[in-house]
Each structure stands twice: as C-alpha cells, then as structure tokens.
Scaffold this motif. Structure first.
Motif, short mmCIF file in Angstrom:
data_model
loop_
_atom_site.label_atom_id
_atom_site.label_comp_id
_atom_site.label_asym_id
_atom_site.label_seq_id
_atom_site.Cartn_x
_atom_site.Cartn_y
_atom_site.Cartn_z
N PHE B 70 0.83 -1.21 0.00
CA PHE B 70 0.00 0.00 0.00
C PHE B 70 0.86 1.26 0.00
CE2 PHE B 70 0.49 1.23 4.40
CZ PHE B 70 0.76 0.03 5.05
N ALA B 73 1.48 2.52 -3.64
CA ALA B 73 0.44 3.41 -4.19
C ALA B 73 0.66 4.83 -3.68
CB ALA B 73 -0.93 2.91 -3.79
N ARG B 74 1.10 4.95 -2.42
CA ARG B 74 1.36 6.29 -1.87
C ARG B 74 2.54 6.92 -2.56
NH1 ARG B 74 -0.50 5.35 4.32
NH2 ARG B 74 -2.43 4.41 3.63
N ASP B 94 -16.54 8.76 -5.98
CA ASP B 94 -15.97 8.04 -4.83
C ASP B 94 -14.97 6.98 -5.27
OD1 ASP B 94 -17.22 9.50 -2.91
OD2 ASP B 94 -18.91 8.15 -2.68
N ALA B 97 -11.95 8.95 -5.90
CA ALA B 97 -11.46 9.62 -4.69
C ALA B 97 -10.86 8.64 -3.70
CB ALA B 97 -12.61 10.38 -4.03
N MET B 98 -11.12 7.34 -3.87
CA MET B 98 -10.58 6.39 -2.89
C MET B 98 -9.08 6.19 -3.04
SD MET B 98 -11.85 2.68 -4.25
CE MET B 98 -10.55 1.51 -4.66
N VAL B 99 -8.53 6.61 -4.16
CA VAL B 99 -7.10 6.42 -4.36
C VAL B 99 -6.31 7.37 -3.47
CG1 VAL B 99 -6.62 8.08 -6.20
CG2 VAL B 99 -5.47 5.87 -6.19
N HIS B 100 -5.14 6.93 -3.06
CA HIS B 100 -4.33 7.78 -2.20
C HIS B 100 -3.90 9.03 -2.96
CE1 HIS B 100 -1.57 8.94 0.92
NE2 HIS B 100 -0.73 9.26 -0.04
N ARG B 104 -5.10 17.70 -0.55
CA ARG B 104 -6.12 17.75 0.50
C ARG B 104 -7.22 18.73 0.11
NH1 ARG B 104 -4.59 13.89 1.42
NH2 ARG B 104 -3.37 12.95 3.07
N ARG B 108 -7.87 18.45 -3.76
CA ARG B 108 -8.04 17.03 -4.00
C ARG B 108 -9.31 16.77 -4.80
NH1 ARG B 108 -7.24 12.15 0.16
NH2 ARG B 108 -7.84 10.53 -1.29
N ARG B 143 -9.09 6.57 -11.92
CA ARG B 143 -8.51 6.31 -10.61
C ARG B 143 -6.98 6.24 -10.71
NH1 ARG B 143 -10.00 0.78 -8.51
NH2 ARG B 143 -12.10 1.56 -8.20
#
Lengths: 365, 235
Positions: B70, B73-74, B94, B97-100, B104, B108, B143
């Motif tokens: 994980f 992905a960051r 959504d 938006a769930m991706v890292h 902010r 974002r 995404r």
C-alpha cells in the motif's frame, strides 16, 4: 452466510454535493426529522410503561445492530461475537456507574472506549480470516467471554475490581442520569444516544473510511492498489462497531438497572446476525428494522401471551428468504414492493386516461 | 524511469519471469506477449502482490521492491486490473477519490473531478453499478491518473471492449503521460491499441524478454511473430 457479499447490491441514491438539491434529497431528511421529533415528544405519551420499556430496548439495540451492520454490510466481515461485545459494554458501563460519580455521558464514552479496545482484539483474526472462518473464530470468542462473565458475574455494587458481592441482600440498582431517571425520560435519553451513534456511523460511511470499506468488501487487491491500508481500515471497522456497541451496552445497563450473566448468552450473537441480515445490512434503516425484530416482536408476543420462542422459527425462515431472494433485507425490499404496489394501483385507477404508467422512483424492476 | 534487472519469479516449479532485464524510459511503453508470458506477473511484482525470487526494480532511483504494497500506491504506483475492479457500490467520484492522494481538501476534489473529465466520463455522481464495461474501465483509468501518480500500469484495459470504445480508450491512454507526467506501461492483445499508444514496446515470451525497441520495428520482428503465431519451431 452470504457467500459473496460483493454481489449483494445496496441501493443508494447518487448524491450530488454542491449542486442543486433534488426533491428526494429534501424529503428524506424531512421525513427523518419528523419521525425523530414524534419519537422524542409524541410517542412516550401514547405508550404504556410496558411498551416504553420495549421501545427503550429497541433504541439501544438499534445501535448494536448498526455496529454489526457496519461489519457485515460495509466491510463484509461476518462477526458472530457482537453479543459478547455488548455484554462487555454493559459490564464496563455498570462497573463505572457503581464505582464513580461521573456524569452519565462520560461513562457512556468510557465504556465505549473500553469495549473498543477489547473489540479490536476480537477483530484481530479478521485481518487474516474471512467468511465462515472468521464467523467461527468470533463465535468461539463470544462463547469464551460468556463463560468468563458467568464466573465473574455483573457488578452489583460490591467492591474490588469485579464489583460483585455474592452475599449481598440488598442490591442497589444501576444508576441513571439525573435528568432521565423515569422510564419515559430514559427512553428519550436512549433515542438521543442512538441519534448520535447513527450520526457517527453516517459520517464514517460518507467519507474516506466508507470508501475504503466499500473497496475492501468488493476487491481487496483493488483497495491495496489504490493505496488503502486494508489492515488499518478493517481494524477501524471493528473499533467503530465495538465503540457504538459498548455505548449501547452502558445504556442497556442503565435501562435494565440490574444485570445478570444469564441475560447474555452466546446464542444472542447468532440471533443478532440473523436480524441484521433480515433487516438489511446495507442500509441504516435496516439497523432500525433489525432492532424492532429483535426487541419489539418478542414483547408484542409476550403481551399477547404467545411464547417468544416461536420467533426463532420466524427468524430462521426470514434469513432463508433474505439469502435466497432479498439480499438487501427488509429495508430494501419493503419500499421496493410498496413502489410496485403504488404503480399497480396507479395503473388501475388511471386506466380511462389510457396513459402509460410512468415508473416512480426510477426503479429498474 | 524504471530499471528492471534480472527479475525472476517462480510459482513452485513454474518460472513465470526468467531473469527479465529491461528499462522503461518515459511516455507510454507497451508490454506485450502471448498469454502466460508473464505480463501480469510483472505488474503484480511492481504493485507488490508477488515477491520475486531474484532481481531488482529501481523506479526513479528508488528501490521499489523494498516498499510495502500500500506504500507503493502512496509513492505513486497505480494500476488497473485485467478483470475490471471498479467498486459497484460507490459513485464514479468516490471510486476515483478512494485512491491515495497527497492533495487535500478542495485541491483534492478538483484533482478527482479533473481525472474523471480526463477519462471522458460524463457523470461523476452516477453509481458505478449503472455503468457498462467500457465506462467502468474508464473509471479505473481515472482512478489511476488521480493523486499525482509516477507510474501507471494498465493491464489489458481494452479486453472485451468493442472497437469504438477501444478507440476512445486509446485516446485517453495516449494522453496519460502528458496529463500526469507519469511513466505508463500498457499491456494488451489489441495490437492496434498498442501501436496507437506506445512509442516503444517490449515483448515477453515464457518469462523472457525476446524483443524491445520502437513499436513498429518490434511488431515486425520475426521472433515476435513466431512467438505469437508459433511458426515452425521443430528441431
């Protein structure tokens, strides 16, 4: 259990933040607000004391079923240990209420936090196991907790860590908040607790944890590839579910006033799962329906002089029906059926105009 | 730039990647090969689902294999899956938006909406379960380009799509390097898509690199046609 929770669809309106509100986006909160106001101010004066006590239990248990709904419906974790988690919440709440003079809301939060820590320990196997294996492990943990509680007993005003005095003749009742010592007032108090807990869960579902849980439920690889720490969010789900269940447990201690080990059985955890599936694990209404099934129906039958044990047969059939025909439970099925009925009625009465019936609510069926 | 050196993956007795050494420079790079050649295994190594037996992967100077999945992905690894993995329960917004994302708040949100617009999805608030396969693939692409990616891996994004939708997907994929600045690696069996999107292409067969270079030249290479068509290899 439902073999592939990912296939079960939960109905949800597309929400359009920032743009003009659609009609049902205004109606929904309005309906909820009216229902809540009626429950808080109208209902207690209409009900006998027996049903006020019953509705208090419904309000408390709706929080318990809400917590289990988060695990089952949002994350796809089938935990059969939530009945035991509730018992832990009730134990901690009762112990704190006897031992300290803290304000009631503070005790609720503390009991929630204690239960949260223990609930996360129960959730640890969930990081490795899913489906049937997780259900079995959590059921065994629930059994173990029931055994421990049977030997320690619930606090009854005694001293020491356990707070149990076996030879006590006069057992003091568990205290209630001073503003809600009577039954109708305590009912209102519990409804407010439930509203706050539903709000807490709602805030989770609509934001980042909710997205992460939905991703984990459908596809863990996709969640990982998007940078979601699946371990963390699964534990978070257990933490949230245990916290609200712990708060409900402490509220239950105040409602029952005397707690006994025999009131908390391992079987409760299984019955909880059954009603959550029947009510609808994918919506918050489902939690309310589940609480009515669990607490209101038995009270109704008792009042009519029928044994509440018959309900186990009904619950068995209900779960069977949910798993075969209505995966999203009563909370989804009933509005759907009503809409179908409404359309049928409209077609019958508008026949002279020979207008084709317009599908109401844009439902695909 | 991704430098792969001596990458070997074994599943029991099967060697899925056999000492693969390759450098992906920039832009969109193709990675093709017959079924079972090791393309998806390579992606799984990059995204952390498979641990290689030997070899190193350096991505822009960082040792990628040392990172937890994980965290990759960051760091900026994005991927799509051979079987589409858009989350049915969530809206398009959504899902993206769930991706890292390092961004902010409003930035974002704007980034997510821009990614949805980039993929050519008309309704950000539509629930994904109302979309067809082609649009779900685009949701996955959106995404993959949101949240400042550095490496985008597209695993057979056109599988099962009709030609018209593949053409649109091709346009979107070609635009990824310019839109995000990320190195993009595309695998697919649709050679017209690969030729349209990729300047360079590498070919895997039985876990070994058999050709790499400019796409047009690679597709004419006789080893490549032999690997795909299996011409007379009777010894």
């Amino acid at each position: 259990m439902a073999g592939a929770p990912g296939q079960l669809l939960r109905p949800r309106q597309a929400v359009e933040p920032g743009r003009g509100l659609r009609r049902d986006q205004l109606i929904r909160p309005a309906v909820i607000a009216v229902l809540l106001l009626f429950t808080l101010f109208g209902l207690p004066s209409l009900l006998s004391l027996y049903y006020i006590d019953t509705m208090t239990q419904v309000a408390i248990y709706s929080v318990v079923t809400l917590g289990l709904g988060v695990l089952v419906g949002r994350v796809g974790l089938f935990s059969l240990g939530q009945g035991a988690v509730l018992a832990i919440g009730a134990w901690s709440g009762a112990r704190l209420l006897f031992a300290t003079g803290q304000p009631f809301p503070l005790v609720l939060v503390e009991a929630g936090l204690v239960t949260m820590v223990i609930g996360m320990v129960i959730g640890l196997p969930a990081l490795r196991l899913r489906g049937l294996y997780l259900a079995l492990i959590t059921l065994m943990l629930a059994g173990a907790i029931t055994v421990v509680l049977a030997s320690t007993n619930f606090p009854n005003g005694g001293g020491g860590f356990l707070g149990y005095n076996g030879s006590s003749v006069h057992i003091p009742p568990i205290r209630r908040p001073s503003i809600a010592s009577g039954d109708p007032a305590y009912f209102r108090y519990c409804v407010v607790i439930a509203i706050v807990m539903f709000g807490l869960v709602f805030a989770h579902i609509r934001t980042r944890p909710g997205r992460a849980w939905a991703a984990i439920r459908q596809s863990e690889p996709a969640a990982l590839a998007a940078g979601i720490n699946t371990t963390f969010y699964k534990l978070w789900a257990f933490a949230l579910a245990s916290f609200v269940t712990g708060v409900a447990g402490a509220a239950l201690a105040g409602a029952d006033r005397y707690l006994y080990s025999i009131d908390f059985t391992t079987q409760d955890s299984i019955t909880l799962m059954a009603v959550v599936l029947m009510g609808g694990a994918y919506s918050m209404w489902g939690a309310v329906v589940a609480a009515f099934l669990l607490e209101f129906l038995p009270a109704l039958l008792n009042n009519w002089g029928v044994s509440a044990d018959w309900l186990y047969i009904l619950f068995g059939l209900g779960v069977l029906q949910v798993l075969t025909t209505a995966p999203a439970g009563l909370a989804d099925q009933v509005p759907k059926d009503l809409r179908r009925l409404w359309r049928l009625a409209r077609r019958l009465f508008s026949r002279p105009a020979s207008r084709p019936a317009v599908p109401a609510g844009g439902d695909a069926e | 730039m991704i430098e792969v050196d001596g990458l070997t993956v074994r599943f029991g007795g099967v060697t899925s990647l056999d000492g693969m050494s390759l450098t992906f420079e920039r832009g969109t790079c193709g990675l093709i090969g017959p079924n079972g050649a090791g393309k998806t295994t390579f992606f799984n190594v990059l995204s952390g689902f498979v641990r290689p037996a030997a070899g190193t992967v350096r991505a822009f100077g960082v040792d990628l294999l040392a990172m937890a999945h994980f965290r990759r992905a960051r760091w900026g690894v994005r991927r799509t899956f051979q079987t589409e993995q858009a989350i049915e329960e969530l809206s398009v917004f959504d899902n993206v938006a769930m991706v890292h994302s390092p961004l902010r708040g409003a930035a974002r949100r704007a980034d997510v909406l821009a990614a949805i617009g980039f993929a050519g999805l008309p309704e950000p608030w539509a629930p994904v379960r109302t979309l067809g396969t082609g649009q779900r693939r685009l949701v996955e692409v959106a995404r993959a380009v949101a949240g400042r990616p550095r490496l985008v891996l597209l695993d057979e994004p056109a599988a099962g799509l009709p030609d018209a939708e593949t053409a649109h997907l091709g346009d979107v994929i070609s635009g990824i390097p310019e839109y995000t600045g990320a190195l993009t690696i595309l695998t697919d069996h649709d050679m017209s898509l690969v030729s349209a999107c990729c300047e360079t292409t590498a070919v895997l067969d039985f876990g070994k690199l058999i050709a790499s270079g400019p796409t047009a030249a690679v597709l004419r290479d006789e080893h490549v046609t032999r690997a795909y068509l299996g011409t007379a290899e009777v010894l």
